[in-house]
Scaffold this motif. Structure first.
Motif, PDB file in Angstrom:
ATOM      1  N   SER A   1      22.837  49.372 -31.965  1.00  0.00           N
ATOM      2  CA  SER A   1      22.914  49.330 -30.510  1.00  0.00           C
ATOM      3  C   SER A   1      24.165  50.014 -29.964  1.00  0.00           C
ATOM      4  O   SER A   1      24.096  50.724 -28.955  1.00  0.00           O
ATOM      5  CB  SER A   1      22.884  47.869 -30.031  1.00  0.00           C
ATOM      6  N   SER A   2      25.312  49.796 -30.620  1.00  0.00           N
ATOM      7  CA  SER A   2      26.559  50.324 -30.063  1.00  0.00           C
ATOM      8  C   SER A   2      27.426  51.046 -31.083  1.00  0.00           C
ATOM      9  O   SER A   2      28.592  51.315 -30.817  1.00  0.00           O
ATOM     10  CB  SER A   2      27.373  49.171 -29.445  1.00  0.00           C
TER      11      SER A   2
ATOM     12  N   ILE B   1      29.170  53.898 -33.331  1.00  0.00           N
ATOM     13  CA  ILE B   1      29.630  55.245 -32.994  1.00  0.00           C
ATOM     14  C   ILE B   1      28.706  56.310 -33.589  1.00  0.00           C
ATOM     15  O   ILE B   1      28.369  57.296 -32.926  1.00  0.00           O
ATOM     16  CB  ILE B   1      31.070  55.452 -33.496  1.00  0.00           C
TER      17      ILE B   1
ATOM     18  N   ASN C   1      25.490  56.097 -34.440  1.00  0.00           N
ATOM     19  CA  ASN C   1      24.198  56.154 -33.748  1.00  0.00           C
ATOM     20  C   ASN C   1      24.328  56.761 -32.357  1.00  0.00           C
ATOM     21  O   ASN C   1      23.413  57.431 -31.877  1.00  0.00           O
ATOM     22  CB  ASN C   1      23.585  54.756 -33.659  1.00  0.00           C
ATOM     23  N   LYS C   2      25.458  56.544 -31.707  1.00  0.00           N
ATOM     24  CA  LYS C   2      25.691  57.196 -30.413  1.00  0.00           C
ATOM     25  C   LYS C   2      25.781  58.713 -30.579  1.00  0.00           C
ATOM     26  O   LYS C   2      25.289  59.471 -29.738  1.00  0.00           O
ATOM     27  CB  LYS C   2      26.972  56.656 -29.786  1.00  0.00           C
TER      28      LYS C   2
ATOM     29  N   VAL D   1      22.240  60.035 -30.988  1.00  0.00           N
ATOM     30  CA  VAL D   1      21.540  60.102 -29.701  1.00  0.00           C
ATOM     31  C   VAL D   1      22.018  61.298 -28.892  1.00  0.00           C
ATOM     32  O   VAL D   1      21.221  62.022 -28.277  1.00  0.00           O
ATOM     33  CB  VAL D   1      21.748  58.787 -28.911  1.00  0.00           C
ATOM     34  N   SER D   2      23.335  61.536 -28.892  1.00  0.00           N
ATOM     35  CA  SER D   2      23.876  62.662 -28.120  1.00  0.00           C
ATOM     36  C   SER D   2      23.412  64.004 -28.675  1.00  0.00           C
ATOM     37  O   SER D   2      23.332  64.995 -27.940  1.00  0.00           O
ATOM     38  CB  SER D   2      25.406  62.598 -28.119  1.00  0.00           C
TER      39      SER D   2
ATOM     40  N   LYS E   1      17.982  56.872 -33.308  1.00  0.00           N
ATOM     41  CA  LYS E   1      18.928  55.962 -33.946  1.00  0.00           C
ATOM     42  C   LYS E   1      18.425  55.559 -35.328  1.00  0.00           C
ATOM     43  O   LYS E   1      17.222  55.444 -35.542  1.00  0.00           O
ATOM     44  CB  LYS E   1      19.118  54.708 -33.087  1.00  0.00           C
TER      45      LYS E   1
END
Length: 269
Positions: A104-105, A107, A109-110, A113-114, A119
């Motif tokens: 969910s949060s 780094i 996986n972010k 997504v970017s 994910k």
């Protein structure tokens, strides 16, 4: 060691060791016939073997690489950096892991997504759990494990390197034919001692990384002893489980030591 006797009793804190009823091997029979025994044994051995195969050789390799550094200042700086994770508690290591890999949060996986990727489920995927523990262990302890090997390398006679150079050996050949044979006895002794802890995978690390989604691959003897011994108060049964682990480690050490002796090595004793 006297407390081990409660593994053969129905120990009660109110009655004490002397007055608790004797039950013999009942707790061992119950443990071996328990349907969870195979699962616990499989998980424990899988994690231990991964550490043995991938973690144990890395301090040796890292020691050889550090030994090749000619700048003492740079060498000491590198040593300080690789030693540092050893002093972090498993709570901090687990926290860093969650910050990096949380679905969910996290780094990573972010970043996925970017970049337009989906994910990835790092922490609740059973297929990742054993590998994740091994990577954590390598990052935390590989640098600290170089201390003994670097001390052994420091005792190698420099004249052996000079002789190897005269024979035309490059740096790689010197490490293979001079350094490794010189520290072979240390490697074998540490390997034998490592076998003695093959049933110990580290309660804190597993307990902190464990969750309901990966419980089938994360439950090991240590977490089982915690549940039965601490949470449920089955002191005798949990002691029997711990005694079984110790006996397995003892037999492996004795067997590995005999094999080492037959091949002309010093062994542990």
């Amino acid at each position: 060691m006297w407390g081990v006797v409660i593994a053969f009793q129905n120990y009660s804190p109110f009655m004490g060791v002397m007055d608790s009823p004797w039950v013999g091997f009942d707790h061992f029979v119950r443990f071996f016939s328990n349907q969870d025994f195979y699962l616990l044994f499989r998980n424990t051995m899988a994690i231990s073997l991964l550490n043995l195969v991938f973690f144990f050789p890395l301090p040796i390799l890292l020691s050889l690489l550090l030994n090749e550094l000619r700048s003492e200042v740079y060498k000491k700086w590198i040593q300080s950096v690789v030693y540092m994770p050893h002093f972090l508690s498993w709570v901090i290591i687990a926290g860093i892991t969650f910050l990096l890999l949380s679905q969910s949060s996290g780094i990573i996986n972010k970043m996925f997504v970017s970049l337009g990727f989906a994910k990835y489920d790092f922490l609740t995927n059973e297929n990742n759990f054993w590998l994740l523990l091994t990577i954590q262990n390598i990052w935390k302890e590989a640098g600290w494990g170089t201390i003994i090997f670097l001390a052994a390398i420091a005792g190698v006679d420099p004249q052996q390197y000079e002789a190897a150079k005269m024979d035309g050996a490059n740096r790689l050949r010197q490490a293979w034919h001079v350094t490794l044979p010189a520290i072979r006895s240390v490697i074998i002794i540490l390997f034998i001692l490592k076998l003695g802890h093959i049933m110990d995978v580290g309660f804190e690390q597993v307990f902190l990384m464990m969750n309901g989604a990966v419980s089938d691959v994360a439950d090991v003897f240590e977490t089982y002893v915690y549940r039965t011994g601490i949470q449920q108060g089955q002191f005798s049964f949990s002691t029997a489980v711990g005694l079984f682990k110790s006996l397995v480690g003892l037999l492996l050490v004795i067997g590995a030591n005999k094999i080492a002796k037959r091949f002309g090595e010093e062994g542990v004793y």
